[in-house]
Enzyme design. Structure first.
Site, PDB file in Angstrom:
ATOM      1  N   HIS A 198     -14.148  22.488 -20.695  1.00  9.53           N
ATOM      2  CA  HIS A 198     -14.443  21.549 -19.608  1.00  9.53           C
ATOM      3  C   HIS A 198     -15.945  21.363 -19.439  1.00  9.53           C
ATOM      4  CE1 HIS A 198     -10.455  21.076 -17.563  1.00  9.53           C
ATOM      5  NE2 HIS A 198     -10.190  22.057 -18.426  1.00  9.53           N
TER       6      HIS A 198
ATOM      7  N   GLU B 191     -16.850  26.192 -19.099  1.00  8.25           N
ATOM      8  CA  GLU B 191     -17.550  25.037 -18.526  1.00  8.25           C
ATOM      9  C   GLU B 191     -18.883  24.959 -19.266  1.00  8.25           C
ATOM     10  OE1 GLU B 191     -16.493  22.910 -16.325  1.00  8.25           O
ATOM     11  OE2 GLU B 191     -14.928  23.890 -15.123  1.00  8.25           O
TER      12      GLU B 191
ATOM     13  N   HIS C 241      -8.775  17.397 -19.386  1.00  7.46           N
ATOM     14  CA  HIS C 241      -8.559  16.018 -18.906  1.00  7.46           C
ATOM     15  C   HIS C 241      -8.060  15.097 -20.037  1.00  7.46           C
ATOM     16  CE1 HIS C 241     -10.502  17.590 -15.321  1.00  7.46           C
ATOM     17  NE2 HIS C 241     -11.381  18.126 -16.154  1.00  7.46           N
TER      18      HIS C 241
END
Ligand SMILES: [Zn+2]
Length: 516
Positions: A405, A475, A334
């Protein structure tokens, strides 16, 4: 966060068709170059118009027909009829909620869930991320499949070339609701209307302005995000109305030019116009009060423009790497206008994009201290596209690509660490596979972090599947879990995660031989 929604229903009403006839709609077989599934495709299909609630929409991408079924931009269409649309980047999951039903789908996946029940999408016309060349990527979903499963009906008018969806006047037309007898009082639960009653600001430093908004009742929820061109910060307060507050407050301090307020049926909106935003935070400073702290960058004193003698004809070449150097490309998920998942800690928003960059920077430092060469897809609050990130790794002839992430789930007890790789990029590249890279990273992360092992998983993430080298997507933990979000903001836990990721990479690199 979900808000209470209007009832959604069916109505294909005469007026829609009538109105539609009075609009000049042309079906044309238009040739467009579209990008999806990692390639470009020429589209020569029919171009349908979209009429939603008697309004001709102009979505950024018109419906695309595959196998006689239309894919439409999910947000533009279903928010227009009052549904809630969520897109979860990391798992490429789309959720569409109406009042009493929901549909969950995945990009390029034939399996969907209707109210939790597994089903298949008809004719294999699956959701896709599609863009016109150079245009914004839209999440496109099968219109009839979603509409019918959330209780809407869809009309295809092939003569006029339109897809007609309507949700208004539902109760009047369908008759499927309980009849309301005029004389009898209808019980309605009392609604305490809350108002936005105060707005103020103070200059809190050289580059800092605090904007404070007050409501008549406790503020139970809010959401905030950042928009570009022009730069502004938006804070939405569901179910609030303006009452006696100015709609425009000029500030003109430290790059913050004004605060604008507005409301509609569903929320009050606070918009802060700013230039050179560095960052902002929203804090609930009292039960009925939010303070938005806005920090801007110092604008350097004007300097004469540098004299450019020649335009570079090519991108500056990367510094040459010594033969045999194995480059690691790290990708902080992001960035910029895409905050990623949002968590909350004591009423403060914690953004995925911030945590991913902090952890990625730590991985970089560990690897560089160990003598490795690292390249980053972003080093600041920017948003390289999901194509640019793997393209950079491919162009730089990287040995491995690792994307970092933070997870999120609606259930706040969801927790743990998982690492993904794309099955479509799992060949024995340079002597190892993406799966081995993912396993090595997960093993070392769990060793340091002691978090729940959610395993190595496969997903066709846009970034990993496009890499020519072993690629994995970690993650770290759940931003939606109160304990994990707290941990992930601490130096100690970030360092553990980073150490695990770095060691997983280093172990994998031992197996890698890349041609120079
Ligand atoms: Zn993410």
């Amino acid at each position: 966060m979900m808000c209470k929604m209007r009832k959604i229903g069916i109505s294909i009403i005469a007026t829609a068709v009538f109105l539609f006839c009075s609009l000049t709609l042309a079906t044309a077989a238009e040739s467009m170059i579209l990008e999806y599934d990692g390639g470009t495709h020429e589209y020569n299909g029919e171009v349908y118009s979209l009429v939603v609630n008697n309004q001709l929409l102009d979505p950024p991408l018109s419906p695309i027909i595959f196998n006689d079924r239309a894919l439409v931009p999910v947000r533009e269409i279903f928010e227009e009829v009052g549904a809630t649309v969520n897109y979860i980047n990391d798992t490429q999951t789309i959720e569409v909620y109406s009042d009493d039903s929901y549909v969950e789908l995945k990009i390029n996946d034939n399996i969907a869930y209707i109210n939790g029940d597994k089903t298949n999408i008809p004719d294999n016309v699956v959701p896709k991320l599609i863009s016109k060349v150079g245009g914004e990527t839209k999440t496109m979903v099968p219109v009839r499949f979603i509409s019918e499963n959330i209780g809407l009906d869809v009309e295809f008018d092939s003569n006029g070339g339109a897809i007609i969806i309507d949700s208004e006047d539902y109760e009047n037309i369908t008759g499927s609701e309980e009849p309301v007898i005029d004389d009898e009082p209808v019980y309605e639960p009392p609604v305490v209307q809350s108002y936005l009653t105060g707005i103020s600001y103070d200059v809190a430093g050289d580059n800092k302005v605090n904007v404070t908004v007050q409501a008549s009742e406790e503020i139970n929820s809010y959401s905030d995000f950042e928009l570009k061109a022009p730069e502004r910060i938006v804070v939405d307060l569901p179910a609030l109305k303006l009452n006696g507050v100015p709609e425009n407050v000029a500030i003109n301090e430290c790059g913050v030019s004004a605060v604008r307020l507005g409301d509609n049926d569903e929320r009050a909106r606070v918009v802060i116009d700013v230039t050179n935003l560095r960052n902002y935070s929203v804090t609930q400073t009292a039960p009925n009060e939010l303070t938005i702290e806005v920090t801007t960058r110092k604008i350097p004193a004007a300097t004469p423009a540098p004299i450019v003698t020649a335009k570079p004809t090519a991108k500056p070449s990367k510094p040459a790497r010594p033969a045999g150097t194995k480059l690691i490309v790290l990708d902080a998920g992001h960035g910029g206008s895409d905050s990623g998942a949002v968590g909350y800690m004591g009423g403060n928003a914690v953004l995925e994009k911030t945590l991913t960059l902090q952890i990625t920077n730590r991985v970089k430092t560990i690897l560089e201290n160990a003598g490795y060469t690292v390249s980053m897809t972003r080093t600041g609050d920017t948003l390289p596209s999901l194509v640019e990130r793997p393209t950079q790794a491919n162009e730089e002839n990287a040995a491995v690509f690792v994307s970092i992430h933070i997870n999120s789930a609606e259930a706040t007890d969801a927790n743990g660490t998982e690492v993904f790789y794309a099955e479509s990029n799992n060949g024995d590249t340079y002597g190892t596979t993406s799966e081995k890279l993912a396993k090595n990273i997960l093993n070392r992360m769990l060793y340091y972090m002691n978090s729940t092992n959610r395993g190595v998983k496969t997903a066709e993430h846009a970034v990993t599947k496009r890499c020519n080298m072993p690629a994995a997507l970690a993650e770290v933990g759940f931003i939606s879990n109160p304990e994990e979000v707290y941990n992930m903001t601490t130096d100690e836990y970030q360092q553990k995660a980073a150490q695990g990721i770095a060691e997983g990479i280093m172990i994998t690199l031992r197996d890698i031989e890349i041609p120079n």
